[in-house]
Design an enzyme around this catalytic site. Structure first.
Site, PDB file in Angstrom:
ATOM      1  N   HIS A 179    -117.918  13.717  15.660  1.00 48.57           N
ATOM      2  CA  HIS A 179    -118.399  14.862  16.437  1.00 48.57           C
ATOM      3  C   HIS A 179    -118.826  14.346  17.798  1.00 48.57           C
ATOM      4  O   HIS A 179    -119.661  13.447  17.890  1.00 48.57           O
ATOM      5  CB  HIS A 179    -119.582  15.502  15.700  1.00 48.57           C
ATOM      6  N   HIS A 181    -120.212  15.201  21.821  1.00 53.58           N
ATOM      7  CA  HIS A 181    -120.797  16.138  22.785  1.00 53.58           C
ATOM      8  C   HIS A 181    -120.206  15.845  24.160  1.00 53.58           C
ATOM      9  O   HIS A 181    -120.880  15.942  25.172  1.00 53.58           O
ATOM     10  CB  HIS A 181    -122.314  15.978  22.832  1.00 53.58           C
ATOM     11  N   GLU A 206     -98.571  13.065  28.420  1.00 56.63           N
ATOM     12  CA  GLU A 206     -98.187  11.877  27.646  1.00 56.63           C
ATOM     13  C   GLU A 206     -99.183  11.597  26.518  1.00 56.63           C
ATOM     14  O   GLU A 206     -98.805  11.212  25.417  1.00 56.63           O
ATOM     15  CB  GLU A 206     -98.101  10.668  28.592  1.00 56.63           C
ATOM     16  N   HIS A 256    -120.501  23.225  23.330  1.00 60.67           N
ATOM     17  CA  HIS A 256    -121.177  22.260  22.482  1.00 60.67           C
ATOM     18  C   HIS A 256    -120.407  20.944  22.382  1.00 60.67           C
ATOM     19  O   HIS A 256    -120.904  19.900  22.774  1.00 60.67           O
ATOM     20  CB  HIS A 256    -121.387  22.900  21.090  1.00 60.67           C
ATOM     21  N   GLU A 357     -80.817  26.916  16.432  1.00 61.98           N
ATOM     22  CA  GLU A 357     -80.715  26.379  17.800  1.00 61.98           C
ATOM     23  C   GLU A 357     -80.246  24.936  17.783  1.00 61.98           C
ATOM     24  O   GLU A 357     -80.873  24.087  17.144  1.00 61.98           O
ATOM     25  CB  GLU A 357     -82.085  26.400  18.466  1.00 61.98           C
ATOM     26  N   SER A 470     -84.907  29.033  10.113  1.00 55.71           N
ATOM     27  CA  SER A 470     -85.225  28.992  11.543  1.00 55.71           C
ATOM     28  C   SER A 470     -86.654  29.469  11.775  1.00 55.71           C
ATOM     29  O   SER A 470     -87.200  30.228  10.981  1.00 55.71           O
ATOM     30  CB  SER A 470     -84.260  29.914  12.289  1.00 55.71           C
ATOM     31  N   SER A 471     -87.247  29.035  12.891  1.00 57.02           N
ATOM     32  CA  SER A 471     -88.586  29.557  13.218  1.00 57.02           C
ATOM     33  C   SER A 471     -88.478  30.973  13.780  1.00 57.02           C
ATOM     34  O   SER A 471     -89.475  31.686  13.864  1.00 57.02           O
ATOM     35  CB  SER A 471     -89.321  28.620  14.173  1.00 57.02           C
ATOM     36  N   LYS A 505     -91.313  24.294  10.049  1.00 52.61           N
ATOM     37  CA  LYS A 505     -90.129  23.447   9.859  1.00 52.61           C
ATOM     38  C   LYS A 505     -90.439  21.958   9.919  1.00 52.61           C
ATOM     39  O   LYS A 505     -89.603  21.142   9.545  1.00 52.61           O
ATOM     40  CB  LYS A 505     -89.069  23.813  10.908  1.00 52.61           C
TER      41      LYS A 505
HETATM   42  C1  LIG Z   1    -129.020  17.290  21.052  1.00 54.57           C
HETATM   43  S1  LIG Z   1    -128.404  17.146  19.493  1.00 54.57           S
HETATM   44  C2  LIG Z   1    -128.516  18.686  18.677  1.00 54.57           C
HETATM   45  C3  LIG Z   1    -127.861  18.689  17.322  1.00 54.57           C
HETATM   46  C4  LIG Z   1    -126.415  18.382  17.452  1.00 54.57           C
HETATM   47  O1  LIG Z   1    -125.709  19.039  18.211  1.00 54.57           O
HETATM   48  C5  LIG Z   1    -125.821  17.293  16.738  1.00 54.57           C
HETATM   49  O2  LIG Z   1    -124.702  16.927  17.038  1.00 54.57           O
HETATM   50  C6  LIG Z   1    -126.489  16.668  15.555  1.00 54.57           C
HETATM   51  O3  LIG Z   1    -127.251  15.650  15.848  1.00 54.57           O
HETATM   52  P1  LIG Z   1    -127.995  14.805  14.698  1.00 54.57           P
HETATM   53  O4  LIG Z   1    -129.016  14.060  15.473  1.00 54.57           O
HETATM   54  O5  LIG Z   1    -128.581  15.722  13.675  1.00 54.57           O
HETATM   55  O6  LIG Z   1    -126.948  13.892  14.108  1.00 54.57           O
HETATM   56 ZN    ZN Z   2    -123.552  18.605  18.003  1.00 51.70          ZN
END
Ligand SMILES: CSCCC(=O)C(=O)COP(=O)(O)O
Ligand code: ZN
Length: 576
Positions: A179, A181, A206, A256, A357, A470-471, A505
């Site tokens: 994840h 930010h 690319e 986010h 095609e 075919s699609s 496909k």
């Molecule tokens: C400023 S972080 C707010 C929570 C969030 O978006 C996140 O990704 C989770 O953070 P965590 O410290 O709970 O791993």
């Molecule tokens: Zn987050």
């Protein structure tokens, strides 16, 4: 490693991950590696991490050897220690990339444990760049805690934990979820000023090659979900997006960040880096007035003939290549020796499945005749049907694909969707009706190569059913073959498959679905296409022979395509 060499004893100089000087070598007395605490930066047991593309990643190894050559069998505890340390190390590098600042973002990794998994997650609210292996939780797949952080058992699990589990449950092969930010991800979710679009589309970069199976000129579609007051409240939306976009390996969260996953932590990281790059590019392109979802008019490698001097003005779709796959002299002697072309019914195959095609029909017909027909005849078609209410459904499709301000005309909506090659149900319906009218009025005739009809007659005479896959919708397929340049070919075709009836496909499961619907084994079917990805998927599904169709104007083959038997005429499939 020389203990007297000061440079080599200095961390970061003269040696790499795992190749530790004796003074730093974290061996315990019983000869095992101690990869923890202050050693966390040197957790690679080999001199470098394994790369993506084989199954033999660092994390899948149970046996390793240290730089000093000692062979070590890794216990589950050691594996756990290594994963904890790896998470800490990755979090630090993600912090440095600007992806995990202010304690947000992070990564989870899971490893096989008997028949279950062990899921490793970071704690919540701690500086991600300062984590150590001891801070990491170990959980089972029911989210029971197997091991609290050694450093402080009162820590809380990352708020992302429910989201890691959404991915692990819906994507059984995923072993790492990241994840970020990243500001690039946040800006990219704002390219649609109405902030209502449900996905972002980007093409012709690319770095798309670093994302799943995408080619440079494929369209990358990343779903977007809306942010919520807390991370865990995103779980339901994330699950819905992952299910709605079965091919995606990433989801954007508006204002986010980004969730991205992979079948190894290296693949996850590579995809995250590639996606971040293309998101940054998309944002810049938008500022330059370039729509990242629209293919360039020229300059793509698919547009590789250099004999035209009008490259700047002529859209790539209007190019007709002269040779076969860019080969001017069609000498296929080598292909024929290397790849035995299957013959039906002589070689025992029971059905023939054909792409349209670049196989039964020229790519140019679809690109230069069918699609332009819609643009050219739209107003006239609408004028003749004043009561048809196309607008609301088209507006909705435009909005959900980042269309910004509401478009007030059908023509604007159609142009927007067609420019971006957006697979829209409403657009397909309108196109289908227009083509039907065009075929009925004799303005359109479906192009088929000259070998198509004699091949179909041969197959029918030899009791081999021929199917189309075919699609383009089954309806569009029937219009093309029912009004073809060689007359009505429908009586010679045994059936039709499209995306709704068989699946995509490029998915190997689609070929299994077709075989099941035909009551055949995949090995009894011959499939012909000009698309390498499709042939690879068919081969994966166990299709008896996947055959490359070589026609004038098809895109050049790579080494992948050259590995399939190639035919230059469908008549080459007719056995004697
Ligand atoms: C400023 S972080 C707010 C929570 C969030 O978006 C996140 O990704 C989770 O953070 P965590 O410290 O709970 O791993
Ligand atoms: Zn987050």
């Amino acid at each position: 490693m020389n203990g007297n060499n000061n440079e080599e004893e200095t961390p970061g100089k003269g040696w790499t991950n795992g190749a530790l000087p004796p003074a730093f070598a974290p061996h315990t007395l019983d000869g095992k590696l101690q990869l923890y605490q202050h050693h966390r930066r040197w957790i690679g047991l080999n001199s470098s991490w394994s790369r993506i593309g084989n199954d033999d990643t660092e994390l899948s190894k149970r046996t390793s050897s240290s730089s000093s050559g000692i062979s070590l069998v890794e216990t589950p505890e050691e594996q756990g220690q290594r994963v904890r340390a790896l998470i800490a190390q990755l979090c630090e590098s993600f912090y440095k990339a600007g992806w995990a600042t202010g304690t947000g973002g992070g990564i989870s990794i899971r490893v096989k444990h008997n028949d279950d998994w062990r899921v490793f997650v970071a704690p919540s609210g701690l500086q991600k760049e300062d984590l150590i292996g001891d801070d990491i939780f170990e959980l089972d797949m029911n989210r029971n805690v197997v091991q609290y952080p050694f450093s402080n058992p009162t820590l809380r699990q990352s708020a992302c934990t429910p989201l890691w589990y959404v991915i692990y449950r819906l994507r059984p092969t995923a072993t790492a979820v990241l994840h970020t930010h990243s500001p690039n991800a946040v800006y990219a979710t704002l390219l649609d000023p109405t902030e209502t679009s449900s996905c972002l589309r980007i093409t012709h970069l690319e770095m798309l090659k670093g994302v799943g199976n995408h080619a440079y000129d494929d369209f990358l579609t990343i779903p977007i979900i809306d942010n919520r007051p807390t991370e865990d409240q995103l779980a339901d939306q994330l699950a819905a997006a992952v299910q709605q976009y079965p091919k995606t390996n990433a989801v954007l969260v508006r204002r986010h960040g980004l969730y991205v996953w992979g079948d190894s932590w290296e693949q996850c990281k590579t995809q995250a880096e590639s996606i971040d790059y293309v998101l940054a590019a998309a944002v810049q392109m938008k500022q330059m007035g370039i729509d990242p979802a629209v293919p360039p008019k020229s300059g793509t490698y698919r547009d590789d003939d250099d004999d035209d001097d009008d490259d700047d003005v002529e859209p790539v779709t209007k190019k007709q290549k002269t040779g076969f796959h860019g080969v001017s002299a069609a000498d296929n002697a080598d292909d024929l020796l290397a790849n035995v072309t299957p013959l039906l019914p002589r070689d025992g195959f029971k059905a023939l499945l054909l792409d349209i095609e670049g196989c039964t029909s020229s790519i140019a017909f679809v690109k230069e005749v069918l699609f332009p027909y819609v643009r050219q005849h739209l107003l006239e078609f609408l004028e003749q049907r004043p009561n048809a209410d196309w607008l609301p459904a088209l507006q909705q499709e435009v909005q959900s694909h980042g269309g910004g301000d509401v478009m007030t005309t059908i023509s604007d909506c159609v142009t927007y969707l067609m420019d971006r090659d957006i697979k829209s149900a409403a657009l397909k319906e309108l196109q289908g009706q227009m083509w039907q009218a065009g075929y009925d009025e004799g303005e359109l005739q479906g192009h088929v190569y000259a070998d198509m009809k004699p091949m179909l007659e041969w197959m029918q005479g030899n009791h081999i059913p021929v199917y189309i896959y075919s699609s383009g919708s089954v309806k569009a397929q029937k219009l093309l073959f029912g009004h073809s340049t060689q007359g009505d070919l429908l009586p010679l075709l045994a059936g039709h498959f499209d995306i709704p009836s068989a699946g995509g496909k490029k998915e190997s499961t689609s070929y299994q679905t077709i075989a099941t619907q035909l009551g055949l084994q995949p090995s009894e079917i011959v499939f012909v296409s000009d698309a390498e990805d499709e042939l690879v998927a068919a081969r994966q599904a166990g299709i008896g022979k996947a055959v490359m169709s070589v026609r004038p104007g098809n895109v050049p083959m790579t080494a992948v395509g050259k590995g399939f038997p190639a035919i230059y005429s469908l008549l080459q499939l007719c056995g004697a």
